[in-house]
Write a protein that holds these residues in place. Structure first.
Motif, short mmCIF file in Angstrom:
data_model
loop_
_atom_site.label_atom_id
_atom_site.label_comp_id
_atom_site.label_asym_id
_atom_site.label_seq_id
_atom_site.Cartn_x
_atom_site.Cartn_y
_atom_site.Cartn_z
N CYS A 161 0.94 -1.12 -0.08
CA CYS A 161 -0.03 -0.08 -0.07
C CYS A 161 0.82 0.98 0.20
O CYS A 161 0.62 2.34 -0.69
N GLU A 162 2.01 1.34 0.93
CA GLU A 162 2.81 2.47 1.08
C GLU A 162 4.21 2.12 0.33
O GLU A 162 5.06 2.55 1.03
N GLN A 184 -5.74 0.72 4.44
CA GLN A 184 -6.20 1.80 3.91
C GLN A 184 -7.22 1.05 2.39
O GLN A 184 -8.22 1.60 2.41
N ARG A 205 6.11 -2.21 8.74
CA ARG A 205 7.10 -1.74 7.84
C ARG A 205 8.52 -2.08 8.24
O ARG A 205 8.98 -1.98 9.16
N HIS A 214 10.40 5.55 14.08
CA HIS A 214 10.24 4.59 13.49
C HIS A 214 10.41 3.15 14.06
O HIS A 214 11.20 2.75 14.87
N LEU A 215 8.97 2.37 14.17
CA LEU A 215 9.15 1.14 14.58
C LEU A 215 8.66 0.13 13.48
O LEU A 215 8.37 0.53 12.23
N GLU A 351 5.70 14.01 12.07
CA GLU A 351 4.33 13.55 11.39
C GLU A 351 3.67 12.42 12.34
O GLU A 351 4.05 11.44 12.80
N GLY A 395 -9.52 9.91 3.35
CA GLY A 395 -9.18 9.08 4.64
C GLY A 395 -7.76 9.51 5.18
O GLY A 395 -7.02 10.40 4.36
O1 4AD Z 1 1.76 8.45 6.05
P1 4AD Z 1 1.60 6.85 6.23
O2 4AD Z 1 2.62 6.19 5.72
O3 4AD Z 1 0.22 6.88 5.67
C1 4AD Z 1 -0.41 5.58 5.51
O4 4AD Z 1 -0.14 4.50 5.81
C2 4AD Z 1 -1.87 5.80 4.93
N1 4AD Z 1 -2.25 4.73 3.90
C3 4AD Z 1 -3.03 5.99 5.98
C4 4AD Z 1 -4.40 6.53 5.44
O5 4AD Z 1 -4.57 7.28 4.65
N2 4AD Z 1 -5.09 5.40 5.56
O6 4AD Z 1 1.35 6.48 7.74
C5 4AD Z 1 0.51 6.98 8.51
C6 4AD Z 1 0.91 7.46 10.05
C7 4AD Z 1 2.05 8.19 10.09
O7 4AD Z 1 1.51 9.63 10.00
C8 4AD Z 1 2.81 7.87 11.33
O8 4AD Z 1 2.01 8.49 12.56
C9 4AD Z 1 2.67 6.37 11.46
O9 4AD Z 1 1.39 6.14 10.69
N3 4AD Z 1 3.82 5.69 10.98
C10 4AD Z 1 4.61 5.10 11.90
N4 4AD Z 1 4.73 4.82 13.05
C11 4AD Z 1 5.73 4.42 13.60
N5 4AD Z 1 6.71 3.69 12.93
C12 4AD Z 1 6.59 3.66 11.78
N6 4AD Z 1 7.31 3.16 11.02
C13 4AD Z 1 5.61 4.33 10.82
N7 4AD Z 1 5.22 4.87 9.64
C14 4AD Z 1 4.19 5.48 9.83
#
Ligand code: 4AD
Ligand code: MG
Length: 428
Positions: A161-162, A184, A205, A214-215, A351, A395
């Motif tokens: 997805c990402e 999503q 991830r 990051h986790l 973020e 979303g």
């Molecule tokens: O910005 P991201 O990658 O967005 C999405 O995954 C979309 N598909 C979401 C959607 O629109 N439904 O990730 C969203 C949030 C980030 O802003 C961050 O808060 C968290 O997920 N995030 C992480 N938190 C901890 N460790 C990581 N490796 C993260 N990657 C993203």
């Protein structure tokens, strides 16, 4: 069962409690034993006249984290932690604990992470993880109250997805599958079936860099709504963040105190939030001397700088399409710009929310798969959503650990989850 958090209801009464020894000290003929039962910490006072010899002796010898049963009378005392203490009558050892590894002295973080199963018993971790539970409940309550339906997305998926660089691959019988990076895409299907939905679950991830943000396994709440455009979803995200912070301020005062969190900054988290475009953010960064060009994504330092600009969360929208995933809808007047948004928490946290408006045009989406080098077949069902009554929808995802780290003001996100998973850590 009597729990320490409700001990105030038993003032003047005799109670029997079970708990682990948190700490102890003596002063003259009086001994103090602090016990914790998971809901709080209670001080028990032992005086030689009031208790039998065995109990008095045990109050001196009992070791940290031994499990005990304690009988005594509840007494109000302003000086005691929690406002009440126990005038002990009897102490029994139920299960001993020898050489508990986490002591009063300072331990390195590696040592603590290696003992995370025990570390979560300590006061600060207790406070953080209780705040985490409140944040999660607030997310759910907010969306439930707004009429969003919880639809769980799968964890085992056939697609990314990402982006494909952070995928965890697993063997799925004779095929390959991936751990979900985000619910999503399934949310989008559910939005056409239920109008407004959300999913909430662990996401994965394969982040190969070690950062404090990051986790590899983190929890995300993801609302998705039919007929909402970019600015509608931004409003929803802002309202949700305000709601979460208000809830924690209301229900988790004690925990914020334990963490010595400056709550005046949190009390200030009210709408409207400052909003700037990506272009504006780039300008600010360049003015400050950052070597960044239009089209680059923000790195950790850039995020920290931007998120220190204001005392409230900062909304940044209209990122270059090439910085974002394939599913983002584009600005009609300029297809290089995506209808995307990130929200950065203040105080340098970066973020916490990412989202946007989804591409709803079949032809565009088909082109996008090719552009992003994604195979069509596993996305066939996703394309169907654009064939059978395509709809405007948007979303976002809010990362639980990042939000908790900010609200608790802890340095590293690893303490915001019970058992963190990172590049170099999968134990315990
Ligand atoms: O910005 P991201 O990658 O967005 C999405 O995954 C979309 N598909 C979401 C959607 O629109 N439904 O990730 C969203 C949030 C980030 O802003 C961050 O808060 C968290 O997920 N995030 C992480 N938190 C901890 N460790 C990581 N490796 C993260 N990657 C993203
Ligand atoms: Mg993002």
């Amino acid at each position: 069962m009597i729990w320490i958090e409700n001990i105030g209801n038993y003032e003047g009464k005799e109670v029997v409690l079970k708990g682990w020894v948190y700490n102890k000290r003596s002063s003259g003929k009086v001994r103090f034993v602090l016990i914790r039962d998971g809901t709080g910490i209670l001080q028990a006072v032992f005086s030689a006249q009031e208790v039998d010899e065995n109990s008095f002796d045990l109050a001196d010898k009992v070791t940290q984290e031994s499990l005990v049963e304690l009988k005594g009378i509840v007494r109000k005392d302003e000086r005691a932690p929690g406002g009440f203490e126990l005038v002990a009558k009897e102490l029994k050892l139920l299960s001993s604990s020898e050489n508990y590894p986490i002591t009063k002295k300072e331990h390195g973080v590696d040592f603590l992470l290696q003992h995370r199963h025990l570390w979560i018993r300590s006061r600060k971790q207790f406070a953080i993880l209780r705040i985490r539970a409140e944040v999660i409940k607030a997310c759910r309550d907010f969306l439930d109250n707004k009429g969003f339906i919880l639809i769980d997305a799968p964890i085992l998926t056939p697609t990314s997805c990402e982006g494909t660089t952070t995928l965890f691959e697993v063997n799925y019988f004779d095929r390959k599958a991936y751990l979900s990076q985000s619910g999503q895409l399934y949310n989008e299907a559910a939005a056409a079936a239920f109008g407004r939905v959300y999913c909430f679950g662990p996401t994965f991830r394969a982040e190969k860099s070690k950062t404090r943000r990051h986790l590899t396994e983190f929890w995300m709440v993801e609302p998705e709504a039919s007929f909402m455009e970019l600015f509608d979803i931004i409003e929803l995200a802002e309202e949700m963040i305000v709601y979460i912070v208000e809830r924690v301020l209301e229900k988790r005062k004690k925990e914020l105190e334990i963490l010595e969190r400056d709550v005046s900054l949190l009390s200030n988290i009210k709408r409207p939030f400052p909003r700037i475009t990506y272009d504006e953010a780039i300008k600010r960064l360049q003015e400050k001397g950052f070597k960044i060009n239009w089209g680059d994504d923000f790195g950790g330092d850039e995020e920290t700088f931007l998120s220190n600009l204001y005392e409230k969360p900062l909304v940044i929208y209209y990122y270059p399409a090439k910085c974002k995933a394939f599913y983002m809808k584009r600005l009609k007047e300029n297809p290089e710009i995506s209808l995307s948004v990130d929200i950065l928490a203040p105080e340098g946290y970066g973020e916490i929310v990412g989202g946007g408006q989804r591409e709803d045009d079949l032809k565009e989406l088909e082109k996008r798969l090719i552009e992003y080098n994604l195979p069509r077949e596993p996305f066939e069902w996703y394309l169907d959503l654009r064939k059978y009554g395509s709809f405007i929808h948007s979303g976002f995802g809010l990362g639980i650990e990042r939000t908790v780290a900010w609200i608790c003001k802890i340095k590293h996100i690893r303490e915001a989850i019970p058992f963190p998973r990172m590049l170099d850590r999968i134990y315990p």
